[in-house]
Design an enzyme around this catalytic site. Structure first.
Site, PDB file in Angstrom:
ATOM      1  N   SER A 247       0.827  -1.212   0.000  1.00 26.73           N
ATOM      2  CA  SER A 247       0.000   0.000   0.000  1.00 26.73           C
ATOM      3  C   SER A 247       0.863   1.264   0.000  1.00 26.73           C
ATOM      4  O   SER A 247       1.548   1.503  -0.993  1.00 26.73           O
ATOM      5  CB  SER A 247      -0.976  -0.056   1.179  1.00 26.73           C
ATOM      6  OG  SER A 247      -2.074   0.777   0.927  1.00 26.73           O
ATOM      7  N   ASP A 270      -0.623  -4.175  -3.643  1.00 27.79           N
ATOM      8  CA  ASP A 270      -1.766  -3.259  -3.502  1.00 27.79           C
ATOM      9  C   ASP A 270      -1.279  -1.826  -3.315  1.00 27.79           C
ATOM     10  O   ASP A 270      -1.639  -1.145  -2.352  1.00 27.79           O
ATOM     11  CB  ASP A 270      -2.641  -3.663  -2.317  1.00 27.79           C
ATOM     12  CG  ASP A 270      -4.073  -3.953  -2.775  1.00 27.79           C
ATOM     13  OD1 ASP A 270      -4.936  -4.203  -1.905  1.00 27.79           O
ATOM     14  OD2 ASP A 270      -4.333  -3.901  -4.001  1.00 27.79           O
ATOM     15  N   HIS A 327      -7.677  -5.573   0.826  1.00 29.34           N
ATOM     16  CA  HIS A 327      -6.429  -4.860   1.136  1.00 29.34           C
ATOM     17  C   HIS A 327      -5.677  -5.517   2.296  1.00 29.34           C
ATOM     18  O   HIS A 327      -4.457  -5.606   2.293  1.00 29.34           O
ATOM     19  CB  HIS A 327      -6.774  -3.406   1.497  1.00 29.34           C
ATOM     20  CG  HIS A 327      -5.629  -2.469   1.334  1.00 29.34           C
ATOM     21  ND1 HIS A 327      -4.838  -2.425   0.221  1.00 29.34           N
ATOM     22  CD2 HIS A 327      -5.127  -1.542   2.188  1.00 29.34           C
ATOM     23  CE1 HIS A 327      -3.902  -1.513   0.383  1.00 29.34           C
ATOM     24  NE2 HIS A 327      -4.056  -0.955   1.566  1.00 29.34           N
TER      25      HIS A 327
HETATM   26  C1  LIG Z   1     -10.197   4.985   9.744  1.00 24.66           C
HETATM   27  C2  LIG Z   1      -8.775   4.860   9.446  1.00 24.66           C
HETATM   28  N1  LIG Z   1      -8.432   5.269   8.060  1.00 24.66           N
HETATM   29  C3  LIG Z   1      -7.054   5.815   8.203  1.00 24.66           C
HETATM   30  C4  LIG Z   1      -6.647   6.643   7.019  1.00 24.66           C
HETATM   31  C5  LIG Z   1      -8.458   4.138   7.079  1.00 24.66           C
HETATM   32  C6  LIG Z   1      -7.819   2.859   7.709  1.00 24.66           C
HETATM   33  N2  LIG Z   1      -7.455   1.871   6.680  1.00 24.66           N
HETATM   34  C7  LIG Z   1      -8.276   0.658   6.601  1.00 24.66           C
HETATM   35  C8  LIG Z   1      -7.915  -0.257   7.754  1.00 24.66           C
HETATM   36  C9  LIG Z   1      -6.565  -0.686   8.301  1.00 24.66           C
HETATM   37  C10 LIG Z   1      -7.611  -1.429   9.050  1.00 24.66           C
HETATM   38  C11 LIG Z   1      -7.551  -2.432  10.176  1.00 24.66           C
HETATM   39  C12 LIG Z   1      -6.334  -2.906  10.613  1.00 24.66           C
HETATM   40  C13 LIG Z   1      -6.296  -3.798  11.684  1.00 24.66           C
HETATM   41  C14 LIG Z   1      -7.497  -4.183  12.303  1.00 24.66           C
HETATM   42  C15 LIG Z   1      -7.456  -5.122  13.446  1.00 24.66           C
HETATM   43  F1  LIG Z   1      -8.636  -5.141  14.116  1.00 24.66           F
HETATM   44  F2  LIG Z   1      -7.223  -6.348  13.010  1.00 24.66           F
HETATM   45  F3  LIG Z   1      -6.496  -4.742  14.289  1.00 24.66           F
HETATM   46  C16 LIG Z   1      -8.721  -3.710  11.860  1.00 24.66           C
HETATM   47  C17 LIG Z   1      -8.765  -2.808  10.773  1.00 24.66           C
HETATM   48  C18 LIG Z   1      -8.321  -0.087   9.170  1.00 24.66           C
HETATM   49  C19 LIG Z   1      -8.337  -1.714   7.772  1.00 24.66           C
HETATM   50  C20 LIG Z   1      -6.381   2.083   5.855  1.00 24.66           C
HETATM   51  O1  LIG Z   1      -5.635   3.004   6.057  1.00 24.66           O
HETATM   52  C21 LIG Z   1      -6.077   1.123   4.677  1.00 24.66           C
HETATM   53  N3  LIG Z   1      -4.689   1.435   4.260  1.00 24.66           N
HETATM   54  C22 LIG Z   1      -3.634   0.761   4.800  1.00 24.66           C
HETATM   55  S1  LIG Z   1      -3.916  -0.432   5.988  1.00 24.66           S
HETATM   56  C23 LIG Z   1      -2.283  -0.988   6.490  1.00 24.66           C
HETATM   57  C24 LIG Z   1      -2.380  -1.600   7.825  1.00 24.66           C
HETATM   58  C25 LIG Z   1      -2.645  -0.793   8.940  1.00 24.66           C
HETATM   59  C26 LIG Z   1      -2.795  -1.370  10.196  1.00 24.66           C
HETATM   60  C27 LIG Z   1      -2.679  -2.749  10.310  1.00 24.66           C
HETATM   61  F4  LIG Z   1      -2.798  -3.283  11.535  1.00 24.66           F
HETATM   62  C28 LIG Z   1      -2.385  -3.556   9.222  1.00 24.66           C
HETATM   63  C29 LIG Z   1      -2.251  -2.972   7.980  1.00 24.66           C
HETATM   64  N4  LIG Z   1      -2.367   1.000   4.439  1.00 24.66           N
HETATM   65  C30 LIG Z   1      -2.077   1.970   3.526  1.00 24.66           C
HETATM   66  O2  LIG Z   1      -0.903   2.189   3.219  1.00 24.66           O
HETATM   67  C31 LIG Z   1      -3.169   2.710   2.976  1.00 24.66           C
HETATM   68  C32 LIG Z   1      -4.450   2.434   3.356  1.00 24.66           C
HETATM   69  C33 LIG Z   1      -5.364   3.297   2.707  1.00 24.66           C
HETATM   70  C34 LIG Z   1      -4.626   4.129   1.879  1.00 24.66           C
HETATM   71  C35 LIG Z   1      -3.182   3.808   1.993  1.00 24.66           C
END
Ligand SMILES: CCN(CC)CCN(C[C@]12C[C@](c3ccc(C(F)(F)F)cc3)(C1)C2)C(=O)Cn1c(SCc2ccc(F)cc2)nc(=O)c2c1C=CC2
Length: 402
Positions: A247, A270, A327
């Site tokens: 990402s 991704d 993702h």
């Molecule tokens: C509301 C928050 N809002 C922030 C901007 C969007 C938050 N979001 C979707 C999420 C990460 C999610 C997640 C994690 C972990 C649990 C758990 F419960 F398992 F712990 C749940 C739910 C919340 C799915 C993303 O950011 C997606 N994303 C990611 S996710 C990378 C990641 C982060 C934390 C982790 F533990 C594992 C992986 N990396 C990127 O580089 C980019 C994006 C979007 C654009 C660029």
């Protein structure tokens, strides 16, 4: 629940011929220093301790902040759900000398940190790579820490010299840096563009540190781990180095390839292309492999990846989409919850997480063999690079508007 529960959740053990060792390294304890988790082929030892997946609770606080949920409550939930998970590797296992191994630098996504991609990193190490999973200090990680020199106590009478802080190494004070969310009204591109440049610099800094370790120089690891880093002398093939990321880490791959030709190729999982400058697309020369999930991509993002295709090296730009993935199918969370929670939290797609990560790992190994010139048998998976599998789509499933 943890990893001892009935539905045998846990990060899957790597499949390659080598046992995997894992050790953390931080040099130059300041925020400008380098911090990574190293995965490497190690000598088999059955009673080896396994590293903690989430090393300390500051990371739970960070995850809560990132997901904008209450710290106190979520710290208990995360601790209960994920606190006991271990990584299938030998903590500080003895390095297994066997010629020089190719090197991969891994860059985590927004809100992640260095330990969350162990299913990918341990698999690469088991197949004969040395992998450094960087922890970024650009405020894009959920949490990270570094140290401050303890301020000199004001000179008291000589009788009572300042007592050093027993936990922190050489009386350094631990300081945590948490995820920086956008301020109201703040435009996102300038922040993300600055961060992606810092992230690329941090990947290059990690590589420079590995090069010093490879020279046998006695490095000072601020984290006093029981690992003798001088055993890694002459362990790395410095002509065979790749950069990989998820990402935001995928954008970091493109930026790092541009900045340092020591990276011979890149694998972007991704990729989130938004943080990159327009003019970077014509400047990248190395081969890049885009491995996408079915649900994350959109036309604007895909069209930016295509821009990398249009350059002269189009033969070396590849893209596949893994059917039934989301993702979060790339980070380890996809293995750590039951089906229901996983689907509700969008941590799992339709595909079995193990099948998804196997396709990603095997396609990556085939691409690395092709562009690092390895003489292994990873070419058995060349068809996956072309998307030839019932769970794969060649290129993308996104119907482009542009
Ligand atoms: C509301 C928050 N809002 C922030 C901007 C969007 C938050 N979001 C979707 C999420 C990460 C999610 C997640 C994690 C972990 C649990 C758990 F419960 F398992 F712990 C749940 C739910 C919340 C799915 C993303 O950011 C997606 N994303 C990611 S996710 C990378 C990641 C982060 C934390 C982790 F533990 C594992 C992986 N990396 C990127 O580089 C980019 C994006 C979007 C654009 C660029």
């Amino acid at each position: 629940m943890g990893n001892s529960c009935s539905n045998n959740l846990g990060i899957p053990p790597a499949k390659g011929p080598n046992a995997v060792g894992c050790s953390d390294f931080m040099m130059d304890h300041t925020v400008e220093g380098t911090f990574f988790r190293l995965y490497y082929p190690c000598v088999v030892s059955d009673n080896a301790e396994k590293p903690d997946w989430i090393p300390c609770k500051g990371y739970f606080y960070g995850l809560a902040d990132f997901m904008k949920i209450n710290r106190g409550l979520s710290e208990k939930i995360f601790n209960y759900l994920f606190g006991s998970f271990k990584i299938p590797a030998a903590l500080n296992g003895s390095y297994k000398q066997n010629g020089k191994y190719p090197v991969v630098i891994f860059s985590h996504g927004l809100g992640a940190f260095r330990t969350l991609y162990s299913a990918i990193c341990t698999e690469l190490a088991s197949q004969g790579f040395i992998v450094a999973s960087v922890e970024h200090r650009d405020e894009s990680a959920s949490a990270t820490y570094f140290y401050h020199q303890k301020p000199q106590e004001p000179k008291k009478d000589e009788a009572s010299p300042p007592k050093p802080n027993p936990e922190a190494p050489e009386n350094l004070v631990e300081e945590w840096m948490y995820y920086r969310s956008l301020k109201p009204g703040e435009s996102e591109f300038p922040l993300r563009n600055k961060q992606v440049k810092q992230r690329a610099d941090e990947c290059i800094k990690a590589l420079d540190t590995l090069i010093q370790i490879n020279s046998g120089k006695n490095m000072e690891n601020v984290l006093q781990t029981e690992f003798d880093w001088t055993t890694l002398e002459n362990s790395m093939d410095l002509c065979r180095i790749a950069v990989m990321g998820h990402s935001f880490g995928g954008a970091t791959v493109v930026e790092a390839l541009c900045k340092d030709v020591n990276f011979k190729c890149g694998i972007a999982l991704d990729a989130w292309m938004f943080p990159l400058d327009e003019e970077i697309y014509v400047r990248v020369k190395q081969p890049i492999f885009f491995i996408n999930s079915e649900k994350f991509q959109w036309a604007g993002n895909i069209s930016r990846m295509r821009k990398l295709d249009s350059s002269s090296t189009s033969m070396q730009r590849k893209m596949i989409t893994i059917k039934g993935t989301v993702h979060q199918s790339f980070p380890d969370f996809t293995f750590l919850t039951g089906n229901w929670i996983g689907k509700i939290l969008k941590l799992k797609g339709e595909i079995d997480p193990q099948v998804g990560i196997d396709l990603c790992n095997r396609a990556s190994l085939a691409f690395l063999q092709r562009h690092l010139g390895l003489n292994k048998d990873f070419n058995q998976w060349d068809h996956l690079i072309e998307g030839k599998d019932h769970n794969l789509i060649p290129g993308t499933n996104v119907t482009e508007i542009s």
